[in-house]
Design an enzyme around this catalytic site. Structure first.
Site, mmCIF file in Angstrom:
data_model
loop_
_atom_site.group_PDB
_atom_site.id
_atom_site.type_symbol
_atom_site.label_atom_id
_atom_site.label_comp_id
_atom_site.label_asym_id
_atom_site.label_seq_id
_atom_site.Cartn_x
_atom_site.Cartn_y
_atom_site.Cartn_z
ATOM 1 N N LYS A 176 0.812 -1.208 0.177
ATOM 2 C CA LYS A 176 0.176 -0.019 -0.098
ATOM 3 C C LYS A 176 0.827 1.144 0.066
ATOM 4 C CE LYS A 176 -1.793 2.251 3.526
ATOM 5 N NZ LYS A 176 -2.387 2.851 4.682
ATOM 6 N N ASP A 194 -6.568 1.076 0.655
ATOM 7 C CA ASP A 194 -6.379 1.207 2.163
ATOM 8 C C ASP A 194 -7.884 0.850 2.663
ATOM 9 O OD1 ASP A 194 -8.320 3.346 1.462
ATOM 10 O OD2 ASP A 194 -7.352 4.808 2.362
#
Length: 308
Positions: A176, A194
């Site tokens: 991420k 996320d």
């Protein structure tokens, strides 16, 4: 009265009664047929609603949602303040388990004291911990940012690498964080999975996967690679402003007609408007130094740490 006349009268009354009975029976029959038709339509609607969406239809709907989000948030951007790749990778690591706002309020003090990887690599952990305390989990975060700074100095000559395989080797950096850095500091497409992204793509039935890497793969297959970075911004912006985790503002959502989860949140338009956050609700955004396009659209900068 003559007998034959009485008989005629009785026949007329009986005929009239029979006609009324027939009318009543017809009315009941018509109502029954009408009710059956309504029930049939309702069943048909339920069956249609449960009919699986084809892959082609899913791709079209997903891309239409992204196009509409692009019109709603033409100024979508990463909501972490940064001036270079080093600041972005550190800020992204710090954003775990806290808000971008709190990170943005904390990093000015951190980067003023430790502007380069060399400076942060040589920092006293206790002093860094004190600066990072407002972000929560400050000891673990201190270890990560000092560790990644040392790795940058020792393995990459103090420069943040522009490759996924190198970034994920840095302490505290996962896929991420790596995609945030690649997409926003190097212009290389990536999907940022996320908590907001995960929640919305599942609500929209783009995927039923729960693991970030599987979500990334499933959603990535629906869009051209060139759209991945901005897609991430659009979805995350929408998740923070309208499609909230606990009470989505369904009644104020511009993409409600495309959303299979419409009705999970507040559907009354006036009540829904009160749930809007950030610029959509007239509140300051997350960045202390947002892009000019955000300000031009009516967004307001966030206040610095300790300000009101």
């Amino acid at each position: 009265m003559p007998a034959n006349k009485t008989a005629d009268t009785d026949k007329a009354v009986a005929k009239k009664a029979g006609a009324k009975k027939a009318d009543a029976e017809n009315a009941v029959g018509t109502k029954a047929v009408g009710a059956k038709n309504v029930a049939k339509k309702a069943v048909g609607a339920k069956v249609a609603a449960k009919k699986p969406e084809s892959h082609t239809a899913l791709v079209r709907r997903a891309r239409r949602i992204n196009r509409e989000l692009a019109e709603i948030y033409p100024y979508a951007h990463p909501e972490l303040d940064f001036e270079n790749p080093f600041q972005l990778v550190v800020a992204t690591v710090l954003s775990a388990q806290t808000t971008d706002l709190r990170v943005n309020q904390t990093t000015p003090g951190l980067f003023a004291k430790y502007p380069t990887p060399e400076d942060l690599a040589a920092a006293d952990p206790e002093q860094v911990e004190e600066i990072l305390r407002p972000t929560g989990f400050f000891r673990a975060k201190t270890k990560s940012v000092i560790g990644l700074s040392k790795a940058l100095v020792e393995e990459f000559d103090g420069e943040v690498p522009g490759r996924l395989e190198d970034l994920v080797k840095l302490p505290g950096v996962g896929r991420k964080t790596a995609f945030v850095v690649l997409g926003n500091a190097f212009g290389r497409p990536g999907i940022t999975v996320d908590t907001h992204f995960q929640r919305l793509v599942r609500r929209w039935k783009w995927t039923d996967a729960t693991e970030p890497d599987k979500i990334e793969a499933a959603v990535g297959a629906l869009f051209p690679k060139s759209e991945w970075t901005m897609l991430s911004h659009h979805v995350i912006f929408h998740g923070r402003r309208i499609c909230h985790a606990r009470k989505p503002a369904c009644g104020a959502c511009p993409i409600a007609p495309l959303c299979p989860a419409y009705g999970e949140g507040e559907t009354d338009p006036e009540k829904a408007k009160k749930l809007l956050k950030y610029e959509k609700g007239g509140f300051p955004g997350q960045r202390l130094n947002p892009p000019q396009s955000y300000l031009d659209a009516g967004g307001r900068p966030a206040p610095p740490l300790g300000a009101g």
